[in-house]
Design an enzyme around this catalytic site. Structure first.
Site, PDB file in Angstrom:
ATOM      1  N   CYS A  87       6.691   2.192 -12.721  1.00  0.00           N
ATOM      2  CA  CYS A  87       5.797   2.240 -11.572  1.00  0.00           C
ATOM      3  C   CYS A  87       5.060   3.570 -11.423  1.00  0.00           C
ATOM      4  O   CYS A  87       4.100   3.667 -10.665  1.00  0.00           O
ATOM      5  CB  CYS A  87       6.582   1.960 -10.298  1.00  0.00           C
ATOM      6  SG  CYS A  87       7.546   0.446 -10.368  1.00  0.00           S
ATOM      7  N   HIS A 334       1.019  -5.254  -6.384  1.00  0.00           N
ATOM      8  CA  HIS A 334       1.620  -4.146  -7.139  1.00  0.00           C
ATOM      9  C   HIS A 334       1.473  -4.392  -8.636  1.00  0.00           C
ATOM     10  O   HIS A 334       2.374  -4.933  -9.275  1.00  0.00           O
ATOM     11  CB  HIS A 334       3.090  -4.034  -6.743  1.00  0.00           C
ATOM     12  CG  HIS A 334       3.839  -2.900  -7.347  1.00  0.00           C
ATOM     13  ND1 HIS A 334       3.232  -1.825  -7.966  1.00  0.00           N
ATOM     14  CD2 HIS A 334       5.183  -2.676  -7.431  1.00  0.00           C
ATOM     15  CE1 HIS A 334       4.162  -0.985  -8.399  1.00  0.00           C
ATOM     16  NE2 HIS A 334       5.351  -1.491  -8.085  1.00  0.00           N
TER      17      HIS A 334
END
Length: 398
Positions: A87, A334
């Site tokens: 991430c 995301h």
């Protein structure tokens, strides 16, 4: 003398949920038009690019940064590097590009991230013997034994339970995120880079989310009282984002408004409790730069989970209403390897869009801006180069 790195241009695609409007595009196909547009925005020739660096978390090999660079018309002689820190990949790519410029190893770098959940490879462990069968898995290990390696949603749910943060508060945070994104959508739409001939011209997950609907969303992790729901976890998504980095001297030479990267830090933390890592890290960066939370003109904070963003904002003394004024990941989705770069692009949009009185043409003068220092920090906001206190993020946090 160390050179300063600046962001000269920033662009992204729309973000779409997995299986949605961008589902037919590979990660490199999403990134290529963004890279090409950045070169066009800066008025540069493609052969002026020294390096391409893209974050990506779900690819199956093949260096998607290289594929994207070639698709974008960048000369084959220009090297490209794919970064995988999950991430954090998109921000790490930008930090790496800035460090190259500061060290004098490059003068012009395209850096960011790209991700396609929709086209990511199916993951299976190869059989150990001829008699065994392949074993499917959803994600790789983030930490080896004896470290704890919880699913990140489980870790966030544990944090919510431990701190007693109710579902209602998380739902309210998600509703605010969607409201901010919806309010900014029209102004930002013209800045999004189209993908293909029928790609979306807006972040397609953003909606008029009301509190009752958010509370009806099923709990996916944790308890009924403090658990994380489909409304308070950012959805899996496709998209790409990148910036064009140059030395400050080179940017002035081409007459571009830009943002100076004043500082960047990264660190690891307890794999069992990743959501709290940015708190100490941000405090350290604030100390290094001689600033406080109240000095920040704009803040972009990852919203992988509402509770993670809420706790970070609370412990750093950030105004929740002033966070992510163009909307957060709860309202967009995301795209793992691109999410950090999306935050950077949003921050550039925000800071370069502010006038000297702190007003934004798409948002107006909001309460989040009142009493805040102008984007130029202590030196004022009229300089063509503005400071960007940047990359406050942990290693391993989505």
């Amino acid at each position: 003398m160390t050179r300063r790195a600046v962001i000269v241009a920033a662009r992204r695609t729309a973000i779409a949920p997995r299986g949605g409007a961008l589902a037919s595009f590979q990660a490199d196909e999403l990134a290529a038009p963004v890279l090409a547009r950045l070169i066009e925005d800066a008025g540069l020739a493609a052969d002026m690019v020294d390096q391409v660096i893209l974050g990506n978390a779900l690819y199956g090999g093949g260096n998607p940064a290289r594929l994207a660079a070639l698709r974008a018309g960048i000369p084959a002689s220009v090297p490209a590097l794919t970064v995988d820190t999950q991430c954090c990949s998109g921000l790490d790519a930008i930090i790496l590009g800035a460090r190259m410029i500061e060290a004098g190893a490059a003068a012009c770098v395209l850096a960011g991230g790209t991700e396609s959940f929709s086209r990511s490879p199916i993951r299976m462990h190869r059989p150990r013997t001829g008699e065994d069968q392949p074993v499917a898995y959803s994600r790789p290990a983030f930490a080896p034994p004896p470290f704890a390696d919880p699913d990140l949603a489980e870790a966030a749910a544990g944090l919510a339970d431990r701190l007693g943060i109710p579902r209602q508060a998380q739902a309210e945070f998600a509703v605010q995120s969607h409201a901010k994104a919806a309010a900014a959508a029209q102004g930002l739409g013209e800045r999004l880079v189209p993908v293909g001939t029928s790609g979306p011209d807006r972040d397609s997950f953003t909606r008029a989310l009301c509190f009752k609907a958010a509370m009806r969303a099923p709990v996916l992790a944790g308890t009924p009282e403090t658990g994380l729901s489909a409304a308070t976890i950012a959805c899996e998504a496709d998209g790409a984002a990148a910036v064009l980095l140059m030395s400050e001297e080179a940017a002035r030479g081409i007459g571009r408004r830009c943002l100076r990267i004043s500082g960047a830090l990264s660190c690891g933390g307890d794999p069992a409790d990743p959501a709290l890592v940015p708190v100490a890290l941000a405090g350290r960066l604030f100390g290094d730069l001689g600033i406080a939370a109240d000095d920040l003109a704009a803040v972009e904070l990852m919203e992988a989970y509402a509770v993670q963003a809420m706790v970070t904002a609370d412990r750093l003394g950030l105004d929740p209403l002033g966070l992510n004024p163009l909307g957060g990941a709860l309202a967009r989705g995301h795209p793992i390897g691109a999410s950090g770069a999306v935050l950077a692009v949003q921050l550039v949009e925000r800071l370069l869009g502010l006038d000297v009185n702190g007003r934004h043409p798409h948002l107006g003068g909001s309460g989040a801006d009142s009493g805040r220092r102008r984007p130029g920090g202590r030196s004022g906001g009229r300089s063509r180069v503005r400071r960007l206190n940047f990359a406050v993020r942990p290693s391993g946090l989505p």
